[in-house]
Design a protein around this motif. Structure first.
Motif, mmCIF file in Angstrom:
data_model
loop_
_atom_site.group_PDB
_atom_site.id
_atom_site.type_symbol
_atom_site.label_atom_id
_atom_site.label_comp_id
_atom_site.label_asym_id
_atom_site.label_seq_id
_atom_site.Cartn_x
_atom_site.Cartn_y
_atom_site.Cartn_z
ATOM 1 N N SER A 35 0.825 -1.210 0.000
ATOM 2 C CA SER A 35 0.000 0.000 0.000
ATOM 3 C C SER A 35 0.859 1.260 0.000
ATOM 4 O O SER A 35 0.413 2.322 -0.413
ATOM 5 C CB SER A 35 -0.930 0.001 1.215
ATOM 6 N N ASN A 36 2.097 1.125 0.448
ATOM 7 C CA ASN A 36 3.027 2.258 0.512
ATOM 8 C C ASN A 36 4.371 1.805 -0.042
ATOM 9 O O ASN A 36 4.972 0.864 0.493
ATOM 10 C CB ASN A 36 3.169 2.731 1.959
ATOM 11 N N PRO A 37 4.871 2.442 -1.119
ATOM 12 C CA PRO A 37 6.148 2.008 -1.707
ATOM 13 C C PRO A 37 7.325 2.079 -0.740
ATOM 14 O O PRO A 37 8.356 1.432 -0.975
ATOM 15 C CB PRO A 37 6.335 2.967 -2.896
ATOM 16 N N ASN A 38 7.186 2.840 0.334
ATOM 17 C CA ASN A 38 8.255 2.889 1.337
ATOM 18 C C ASN A 38 8.440 1.553 2.040
ATOM 19 O O ASN A 38 9.472 1.304 2.669
ATOM 20 C CB ASN A 38 7.970 3.969 2.378
ATOM 21 N N PHE A 39 7.423 0.686 1.950
ATOM 22 C CA PHE A 39 7.491 -0.618 2.604
ATOM 23 C C PHE A 39 7.744 -1.749 1.600
ATOM 24 O O PHE A 39 7.499 -2.916 1.903
ATOM 25 C CB PHE A 39 6.206 -0.888 3.388
ATOM 26 N N GLY A 40 8.196 -1.389 0.413
ATOM 27 C CA GLY A 40 8.512 -2.411 -0.571
ATOM 28 C C GLY A 40 7.490 -2.465 -1.686
ATOM 29 O O GLY A 40 6.683 -1.558 -1.875
ATOM 30 N N ASP A 41 7.525 -3.577 -2.439
ATOM 31 C CA ASP A 41 6.643 -3.747 -3.583
ATOM 32 C C ASP A 41 5.424 -4.616 -3.258
ATOM 33 O O ASP A 41 4.343 -4.407 -3.794
ATOM 34 C CB ASP A 41 7.423 -4.370 -4.746
ATOM 35 N N TYR A 42 5.628 -5.601 -2.375
ATOM 36 C CA TYR A 42 4.540 -6.484 -1.964
ATOM 37 C C TYR A 42 4.614 -6.686 -0.459
ATOM 38 O O TYR A 42 5.677 -6.512 0.157
ATOM 39 C CB TYR A 42 4.625 -7.841 -2.684
ATOM 40 N N GLN A 43 3.491 -7.072 0.117
ATOM 41 C CA GLN A 43 3.482 -7.325 1.553
ATOM 42 C C GLN A 43 2.484 -8.423 1.876
ATOM 43 O O GLN A 43 1.584 -8.729 1.082
ATOM 44 C CB GLN A 43 3.121 -6.059 2.324
ATOM 45 N N LEU A 69 11.612 -18.510 4.271
ATOM 46 C CA LEU A 69 11.166 -17.919 3.011
ATOM 47 C C LEU A 69 12.339 -17.726 2.060
ATOM 48 O O LEU A 69 13.224 -16.905 2.309
ATOM 49 C CB LEU A 69 10.480 -16.567 3.288
ATOM 50 N N ASP A 70 12.338 -18.492 0.980
ATOM 51 C CA ASP A 70 13.404 -18.400 -0.013
ATOM 52 C C ASP A 70 12.919 -17.603 -1.218
ATOM 53 O O ASP A 70 12.245 -18.131 -2.100
ATOM 54 C CB ASP A 70 13.839 -19.803 -0.445
ATOM 55 N N VAL A 71 13.235 -16.329 -1.237
ATOM 56 C CA VAL A 71 12.901 -15.480 -2.372
ATOM 57 C C VAL A 71 14.175 -14.926 -3.013
ATOM 58 O O VAL A 71 14.144 -13.900 -3.686
ATOM 59 C CB VAL A 71 11.954 -14.323 -1.961
ATOM 60 N N SER A 72 15.274 -15.634 -2.803
ATOM 61 C CA SER A 72 16.535 -15.193 -3.401
ATOM 62 C C SER A 72 16.407 -15.206 -4.916
ATOM 63 O O SER A 72 15.801 -16.091 -5.498
ATOM 64 C CB SER A 72 17.673 -16.125 -2.961
ATOM 65 N N GLY A 73 16.965 -14.212 -5.530
ATOM 66 C CA GLY A 73 16.870 -14.071 -6.975
ATOM 67 C C GLY A 73 15.623 -13.341 -7.412
ATOM 68 O O GLY A 73 15.509 -12.944 -8.568
ATOM 69 N N ILE A 74 14.652 -13.166 -6.497
ATOM 70 C CA ILE A 74 13.441 -12.420 -6.805
ATOM 71 C C ILE A 74 13.388 -11.130 -5.998
ATOM 72 O O ILE A 74 13.152 -10.055 -6.549
ATOM 73 C CB ILE A 74 12.180 -13.270 -6.500
ATOM 74 N N CYS A 75 13.605 -11.262 -4.694
ATOM 75 C CA CYS A 75 13.480 -10.115 -3.792
ATOM 76 C C CYS A 75 14.753 -9.901 -2.994
ATOM 77 O O CYS A 75 15.578 -10.813 -2.826
ATOM 78 C CB CYS A 75 12.327 -10.338 -2.799
ATOM 79 N N GLN A 76 14.868 -8.726 -2.484
ATOM 80 C CA GLN A 76 15.886 -8.445 -1.481
ATOM 81 C C GLN A 76 15.503 -9.169 -0.189
ATOM 82 O O GLN A 76 14.419 -9.757 -0.098
ATOM 83 C CB GLN A 76 15.986 -6.937 -1.261
ATOM 84 N N ILE A 77 16.352 -9.143 0.811
ATOM 85 C CA ILE A 77 16.049 -9.830 2.072
ATOM 86 C C ILE A 77 14.749 -9.281 2.644
ATOM 87 O O ILE A 77 14.605 -8.070 2.815
ATOM 88 C CB ILE A 77 17.199 -9.644 3.080
ATOM 89 N N PRO A 78 13.761 -10.154 2.922
ATOM 90 C CA PRO A 78 12.467 -9.678 3.435
ATOM 91 C C PRO A 78 12.635 -8.965 4.777
ATOM 92 O O PRO A 78 13.530 -9.290 5.570
ATOM 93 C CB PRO A 78 11.655 -10.964 3.610
ATOM 94 N N SER A 79 11.773 -7.997 5.019
ATOM 95 C CA SER A 79 11.803 -7.268 6.294
ATOM 96 C C SER A 79 10.450 -7.419 6.980
ATOM 97 O O SER A 79 9.445 -7.748 6.352
ATOM 98 C CB SER A 79 12.102 -5.788 6.058
#
Length: 585
Positions: A35-43, A69-79
């Protein structure tokens, strides 16, 4: 290729299973665009929804999910933010690869439906011997847009035009024309539709005031139902005359339909009543045969009846709609049936659907849905009318849109000192005028009323068709200026997303598949309009901040590919709304 959001949902589901042993069918990963790009692209806020079930704090649950959660190669380290929101930010390198993949794909990464359905869409549905008016606008273009999107997704779509071509009004009109204009009942094109409408009104006035004429009109209905040759021929001529006028409108709007009007189902009506009697659903009330409805009551709290056969033995709209629904289920073998009509018919369809379910015709395997839409209003906030208070003819509305678009174009050409051919001006004015009307309607949530304003819909600024058409034409001007054939760009050219506006544009280009999946599910074309509007905005921001033709390689080619992908996405998206593009404006 699977959409990004679908890939992330699969990854989250796998992490949930690894963390808590939850089966895929048991839980929704709840991945949505941020909902807010400051928090990434998806949540995802799945951790919050699992707190009570697992007896743990949401943040602790989120931490366990992220560890698996393995999203390596797609996302940065999840926060993890706040009480347990999992935020995901896409890797630019991943986006670059995805964009390269869709560059070579004619469908721009949009997958076909995994399980294609047989879908019927019932839309437009004007009445014979009456002109199409502004009230038919919404059904026609909303139905067409939904059909185009479902067809693109790979479904088999039958576009049905349930025209009003049967009933007592034809007896009235035929009886009147026998006296006033008999040639119309024996000769093609003896009247234009406008004259036919005038005669229809006169016939109605006569019918309401003259008992002898009422008798004649009813006798013509009897003859029509019995198939008497001259009455049948008169009816066919009236239908053909109206049909020719309708086709002019449909050709302008580039809308294609298969006509299957009320008369088609007329032979099936007695069987509908007979089978409802066999199902013990029919009750005789004041001489009429009815089905008393569950959940629908009158002012006294008593169940409302749906009348399927009147006390005089005649049938009504409900009978015809039940016959049509049954035919579409049993003969057309539809998996999904969509009715596109105004919101005022919501109760009628809910009642028809209920009776069909109770009769056993409509089963759980078949999805039937009424797609309601609101009113087209004038700038005074009231239902759109002419100055004299008449309903606005659709043809007049389209004519005026083209005329206004032509005037705007002439003014712009004069201001720019440009000379164009008559053919160019005629074509551009028609495309802009008709596109403006379509887009102004489709860009609204169909459930809402909207204010019809030529000034707003023809503006080159804001969420309008001209704004989107201009964005497309602007990209084609880059091609002409740089003498570049976008089709001959290097097939495997590396895409570089180095600037913020490049990154924002690239992310948005990859969301088309998600948007079309949403529209397929919820049947809200305005979501595609909003996507295309935001794409045009992001492209304009990119173009203003990132030189294209004057950049050094490999940045130049990368930016040209982004331009090409934007143009192709706009062209495809607009085509799914029934809107063509312009190479120049």
């Amino acid at each position: 290729m699977s959409s990004i959001i679908e890939q992330l949902r699969i990854k989250l589901t796998q992490a949930l299973t690894a963390s808590f042993g939850l089966a895929r069918a048991d839980i929704d990963s709840m991945v949505v665009p941020a909902s807010n790009p400051n928090f990434g692209d998806y949540q995802s806020n799945v951790a919050l929804s699992l707190s009570k079930q697992l007896g743990q704090q949401p943040r602790a649950i989120a931490q366990q999910i992220v560890q698996n959660l393995d999203v390596s190669g797609i996302c940065q380290i999840p926060s993890i933010a706040g009480p347990g929101f999992i935020n995901l930010t896409l890797e630019p390198a991943y986006l670059e690869v995805q964009l390269s993949d869709i560059q070579a794909d004619l469908r721009l990464g949009v997958e076909s439906a995994a399980t294609p359905q047989s879908i019927i869409i019932d839309f437009s549905s004007p009445n014979i011997a009456k002109e199409m008016h502004v009230g038919h606008l919404r059904s026609t273009i909303i139905g067409d847009a939904i059909a185009r999107i479902l067809e693109f997704r790979g479904h088999h779509v039958l576009r049905l035009n349930h025209v009003g071509d049967w009933g007592t009004q034809f007896g009235m009109l035929i009886a009147y024309l026998r006296e006033a204009y008999p040639a119309a009942l024996t000769t093609s094109n003896a009247l234009d539709l406008g004259d036919l409408v005038t005669f229809y009104r006169q016939a109605k006035q006569r019918f309401d005031a003259d008992e002898e004429f009422q008798y004649k009109a009813r006798q013509e209905v009897v003859k029509l139902q019995a198939g008497v040759e001259d009455t049948q021929r008169a009816w066919q001529l009236l239908c053909e005359q109206s049909r020719r006028e309708f086709e002019i409108i449909y050709d302008w709007l580039d809308v294609h339909l298969t006509e299957q009007g009320e008369s088609f189902y007329n032979p099936l009506l007695p069987t509908v009543v007979k089978d409802l009697e066999k199902s013990s659903l029919l009750v005789e009330d004041a001489g009429a045969k009815c089905v008393f409805l569950e959940g629908f009551t009158n002012k006294d709290g008593k169940p409302l009846p749906l009348i399927v056969q009147k006390s005089d033995g005649g049938y009504n709209y409900a009978t015809t709609d039940l016959a049509a629904l049954r035919y579409r289920i049993e003969q057309d073998k539809a998996d999904r049936i969509i009715y596109v009509t105004d919101a005022g018919q919501a109760n009628h369809f809910a009642q028809v659907f209920q009776v069909a379910r109770r009769a056993g015709w409509l089963t759980k395997e078949i999805e039937v849905v009424h797609i309601p839409f609101g009113l087209v209003q004038g700038e005074d906030g009231k239902k759109l009318k002419t100055r004299s208070g008449e309903t606005v003819r659709l043809r007049d509305l389209l004519d005026e849109a083209i005329a206004r678009a032509r005037a705007d174009l002439e003014a712009r050409l004069k201001a720019e000192g440009r000379e164009e051919t008559e053919e160019f001006k005629t074509h551009v004015a028609q495309v802009i005028g008709l596109s403006a009307i379509k887009y102004a309607d489709l860009s609204q949530n169909r459930n809402s009323n909207y204010i019809f304003s030529f000034d707003k819909m023809l503006s080159l600024q804001g969420n309008t068709a001209p704004y989107l058409l201009y964005a497309y034409a602007r990209i084609q001007s880059i091609s002409r200026k740089g003498e570049i054939d976008f089709q001959n760009l290097e097939a495997n050219a590396k895409i570089l997303l180095q600037q913020e506006t490049e990154l924002a544009l690239g992310k948005h280009l990859l969301q088309l598949s998600e948007v079309l999946t949403d529209v397929e599910r919820d049947l809200l074309p305005n979501r595609l309009c909003q996507y295309l509007y935001e794409l045009s905005q992001k492209f304009n921001q990119f173009f203003e901040q990132c030189p294209v033709l004057w950049s050094e390689e490999p940045v130049r080619t990368s930016r040209l590919v982004l331009c090409d992908l934007t143009a192709r996405t706009l062209k495809l998206g607009l085509s799914l709304l029934g809107i063509g593009v312009l190479e120049r404006m």
